[in-house]
Structure formats: structure tokens, C-alpha cells
Design a protein around this motif. Structure first.
Motif, PDB file in Angstrom:
ATOM      1  N   VAL A   1      55.466 -15.567 -29.632  1.00  0.00           N
ATOM      2  CA  VAL A   1      54.687 -14.683 -30.772  1.00  0.00           C
ATOM      3  C   VAL A   1      55.536 -14.147 -31.697  1.00  0.00           C
ATOM      4  CG1 VAL A   1      55.429 -11.766 -30.414  1.00  0.00           C
ATOM      5  CG2 VAL A   1      54.938 -13.204 -27.554  1.00  0.00           C
ATOM      6  N   PRO A   2      54.257 -14.187 -32.895  1.00  0.00           N
ATOM      7  CA  PRO A   2      55.182 -13.763 -33.909  1.00  0.00           C
ATOM      8  C   PRO A   2      55.976 -12.806 -34.387  1.00  0.00           C
ATOM      9  CG  PRO A   2      51.991 -14.007 -33.952  1.00  0.00           C
ATOM     10  CD  PRO A   2      52.894 -13.757 -32.528  1.00  0.00           C
ATOM     11  N   ARG A   3      56.429 -12.843 -35.264  1.00  0.00           N
ATOM     12  CA  ARG A   3      57.114 -11.742 -35.663  1.00  0.00           C
ATOM     13  C   ARG A   3      56.228 -10.410 -36.231  1.00  0.00           C
ATOM     14  NH1 ARG A   3      61.106 -15.828 -39.635  1.00  0.00           N
ATOM     15  NH2 ARG A   3      62.590 -17.001 -37.474  1.00  0.00           N
ATOM     16  N   THR A   4      55.499 -11.082 -37.160  1.00  0.00           N
ATOM     17  CA  THR A   4      54.458  -9.830 -37.960  1.00  0.00           C
ATOM     18  C   THR A   4      53.716  -8.822 -36.688  1.00  0.00           C
ATOM     19  OG1 THR A   4      52.560 -11.352 -37.766  1.00  0.00           O
ATOM     20  CG2 THR A   4      54.009 -11.415 -39.964  1.00  0.00           C
ATOM     21  N   GLU A   5      53.613  -8.893 -34.867  1.00  0.00           N
ATOM     22  CA  GLU A   5      53.003  -9.152 -34.330  1.00  0.00           C
ATOM     23  C   GLU A   5      54.057  -7.639 -33.477  1.00  0.00           C
ATOM     24  OE1 GLU A   5      50.374  -7.580 -31.668  1.00  0.00           O
ATOM     25  OE2 GLU A   5      49.541  -9.785 -32.163  1.00  0.00           O
ATOM     26  N   LYS A   6      53.200  -6.709 -34.106  1.00  0.00           N
ATOM     27  CA  LYS A   6      54.192  -5.364 -33.472  1.00  0.00           C
ATOM     28  C   LYS A   6      54.383  -5.053 -32.185  1.00  0.00           C
ATOM     29  CE  LYS A   6      54.804  -4.060 -38.224  1.00  0.00           C
ATOM     30  NZ  LYS A   6      55.870  -5.029 -38.996  1.00  0.00           N
ATOM     31  N   GLN A   7      53.129  -4.957 -31.645  1.00  0.00           N
ATOM     32  CA  GLN A   7      52.490  -4.693 -30.354  1.00  0.00           C
ATOM     33  C   GLN A   7      52.720  -6.198 -29.320  1.00  0.00           C
ATOM     34  OE1 GLN A   7      48.431  -3.824 -30.168  1.00  0.00           O
ATOM     35  NE2 GLN A   7      48.674  -1.908 -31.026  1.00  0.00           N
ATOM     36  N   GLY A   8      53.618  -7.201 -30.003  1.00  0.00           N
ATOM     37  CA  GLY A   8      54.277  -7.856 -28.656  1.00  0.00           C
ATOM     38  C   GLY A   8      52.874  -8.994 -27.739  1.00  0.00           C
ATOM     39  N   ARG A   9      52.300  -9.327 -28.434  1.00  0.00           N
ATOM     40  CA  ARG A   9      50.959  -9.612 -28.684  1.00  0.00           C
ATOM     41  C   ARG A   9      51.495 -11.547 -27.782  1.00  0.00           C
ATOM     42  NH1 ARG A   9      45.936  -6.823 -30.741  1.00  0.00           N
ATOM     43  NH2 ARG A   9      47.344  -7.061 -31.630  1.00  0.00           N
ATOM     44  N   THR A  10      50.920 -12.246 -27.328  1.00  0.00           N
ATOM     45  CA  THR A  10      51.354 -13.386 -27.068  1.00  0.00           C
ATOM     46  C   THR A  10      49.728 -14.241 -28.053  1.00  0.00           C
ATOM     47  OG1 THR A  10      52.770 -13.843 -25.353  1.00  0.00           O
ATOM     48  CG2 THR A  10      51.245 -16.275 -26.287  1.00  0.00           C
ATOM     49  N   HIS A  11      50.329 -14.827 -29.568  1.00  0.00           N
ATOM     50  CA  HIS A  11      48.618 -15.980 -29.384  1.00  0.00           C
ATOM     51  C   HIS A  11      48.923 -17.410 -29.489  1.00  0.00           C
ATOM     52  CE1 HIS A  11      48.495 -12.680 -33.260  1.00  0.00           C
ATOM     53  NE2 HIS A  11      48.865 -12.074 -32.761  1.00  0.00           N
ATOM     54  N   THR A  12      47.569 -17.671 -29.539  1.00  0.00           N
ATOM     55  CA  THR A  12      47.418 -18.556 -29.241  1.00  0.00           C
ATOM     56  C   THR A  12      46.957 -19.690 -30.286  1.00  0.00           C
ATOM     57  OG1 THR A  12      47.192 -18.257 -26.521  1.00  0.00           O
ATOM     58  CG2 THR A  12      46.842 -20.160 -26.795  1.00  0.00           C
ATOM     59  N   SER A  13      47.710 -20.661 -30.959  1.00  0.00           N
ATOM     60  CA  SER A  13      47.097 -21.630 -31.354  1.00  0.00           C
ATOM     61  C   SER A  13      46.952 -23.705 -31.025  1.00  0.00           C
ATOM     62  CB  SER A  13      47.920 -22.269 -32.676  1.00  0.00           C
ATOM     63  OG  SER A  13      48.273 -20.737 -33.252  1.00  0.00           O
ATOM     64  N   THR A  14      45.931 -24.111 -31.471  1.00  0.00           N
ATOM     65  CA  THR A  14      45.918 -25.316 -31.200  1.00  0.00           C
ATOM     66  C   THR A  14      46.327 -26.323 -32.766  1.00  0.00           C
ATOM     67  OG1 THR A  14      43.520 -25.335 -31.482  1.00  0.00           O
ATOM     68  CG2 THR A  14      44.828 -24.920 -29.206  1.00  0.00           C
ATOM     69  N   VAL A  15      46.574 -27.447 -32.260  1.00  0.00           N
ATOM     70  CA  VAL A  15      46.843 -28.435 -33.548  1.00  0.00           C
ATOM     71  C   VAL A  15      46.355 -29.905 -32.570  1.00  0.00           C
ATOM     72  CG1 VAL A  15      49.471 -29.044 -32.883  1.00  0.00           C
ATOM     73  CG2 VAL A  15      48.206 -29.361 -34.977  1.00  0.00           C
ATOM     74  N   THR A  16      45.657 -30.197 -33.312  1.00  0.00           N
ATOM     75  CA  THR A  16      45.197 -32.032 -32.973  1.00  0.00           C
ATOM     76  C   THR A  16      45.664 -32.971 -33.646  1.00  0.00           C
ATOM     77  OG1 THR A  16      43.236 -31.249 -32.958  1.00  0.00           O
ATOM     78  CG2 THR A  16      43.334 -33.698 -32.515  1.00  0.00           C
ATOM     79  N   VAL A  17      46.441 -33.990 -32.835  1.00  0.00           N
ATOM     80  CA  VAL A  17      47.378 -34.934 -33.009  1.00  0.00           C
ATOM     81  C   VAL A  17      46.609 -36.282 -33.164  1.00  0.00           C
ATOM     82  CG1 VAL A  17      49.723 -35.704 -32.743  1.00  0.00           C
ATOM     83  CG2 VAL A  17      49.649 -33.561 -33.116  1.00  0.00           C
ATOM     84  N   THR A  18      46.995 -37.094 -34.499  1.00  0.00           N
ATOM     85  CA  THR A  18      45.745 -38.531 -33.783  1.00  0.00           C
ATOM     86  C   THR A  18      47.163 -39.434 -34.296  1.00  0.00           C
ATOM     87  OG1 THR A  18      43.781 -37.685 -34.734  1.00  0.00           O
ATOM     88  CG2 THR A  18      44.617 -39.912 -34.979  1.00  0.00           C
TER      89      THR A  18
END
Length: 188
Positions: free
Chosen positions: A13-30
């Protein structure tokens, strides 16, 4: 580190998220090994060396000496030849340099291809469905999807404490098991 290659999913949940929604991100590691210098050794037993008369301009010398050199690398079938010089020894030297360059190029291409394929396997399509691990910050847990194991206390995990050691050992055991299954299935 080899078990870290793949898609990692982060839920937060980013600090900038006013409504408390969960954000999902991905990163690819090689994770790829450092490239090594190619050690090219040409075994003289792997070569067939033929000589022939050079063709082209050169006067009567062309018709009287076998100065052209033709070298075949038997394991690969690569051919190298030289007829530039009047001396058979110089032509052989140049043909060997050409052969060495061709074999080096072939070996370099193979190494590059191996690295490319290893990278491609780890990256995949970069989709969330290919995730190997999920880091869930709101609920304070980490799940490794390859071994279906969850660890609570995300902060301790991220600092590389004991949980990471336990995870690496579980992944090693899983990889060993999969290798054994693959070997057994090939023999059947």
C-alpha cells in the motif's frame, strides 16, 4: 543466488494511496554466471591438412609446387584454406589463423546462445502468472510459489536473516528432487 532468477511480485500500500488499496508490482530478476574467457585448444589429431597447387597468376611456380594449404577441422567440418603466399609454411600458418578465428567465433556464438537461453527462461513473458515469489507487505509475509512455502515476518526475511537460509535450503532440496526425477524419467 541462482534460485532468485524469475518474476518477483510485490504487494504493498503506497504512502500516496488515499483509499488504502493494495498495489501489485512485478520485477524480473535474471541471474547469469560471469562470462569466462574461451579457451580454444585445437588438437592436431582433429585436423586433416591437404596441400595442392595454387591457382591463379604466378607464372611457372604455380604449376610446380604444392603451396596451397587446405585444413579441415574434423569434429566440426569447418574448412580453412590459404594460397596467398608462395611458401607452404606461410600458407599453413595463415590457414591455421583463419581456422582458429572460425572456431573461436563458433564457440563464442554457442556461449552467447547459452546465456541468451538461460536469460530467456528466467525472464519468461514477465507476467504476474509466472511469479516465483510474492512479498506481501500489508500482511507481513513472503511466499515462494515454487515450493509452496510462506514465511511470516517480511522485514526479517528482507534483511537476510535465518528465514532466507531456510528458503535457500528448501529450494536446493526441490532442485535436487527435480533433477533426480528428470534423470529417472529419461532412463524409463
Amino acid at each position: 543466488m541462482k534460485f532468485e532468477g524469475g518474476v518477483h511480485r510485490v504487494q504493498r500500500v503506497p504512502r500516496t494511496e488515499k483509499q488504502g488499496r493494495t498495489h501489485t508490482s512485478t520485477v524480473t530478476v535474471t541471474i547469469l554466471p560471469q562470462p569466462t574467457e574461451i579457451n580454444l585448444v585445437i588438437n592436431p589429431k582433429d585436423l586433416r591438412i591437404d596441400t595442392k597447387r595454387a591457382s591463379g597468376a604466378g607464372g611457372q611456380h604455380v604449376n610446380t609446387t604444392d603451396s596451397a594449404v587446405w585444413i579441415v577441422h574434423l569434429p566440426t567440418g569447418i574448412v580453412s584454406e590459404c594460397q596467398q603466399e608462395r611458401s607452404q609454411l606461410k600458407n599453413k600458418e595463415m590457414a591455421m589463423k583463419k581456422l582458429r578465428a572460425k572456431l573461436y567465433s563458433l564457440q563464442l556464438e554457442e556461449e552467447t546462445s547459452k546465456q541468451y537461453n538461460a536469460r530467456k527462461i528466467q525472464i519468461g513473458t514477465k507476467g504476474r502468472s509466472e511469479k516465483i515469489r510474492t512479498y506481501n507487505f500489508p500482511q507481513n509475509w513472503v511466499t515462494d510459489h515454487r515450493i509452496n512455502k510462506s514465511f511470516h515476518d517480511l522485514e526479517t526475511f528482507m534483511q537476510g536473516e535465518y528465514l532466507l537460509d531456510e528458503l535457500v535450503q528448501s529450494l536446493k532440496d526441490c532442485a535436487n528432487y527435480e533433477s533426480l526425477v528428470e534423470i529417472i524419467s529419461k532412463k524409463v
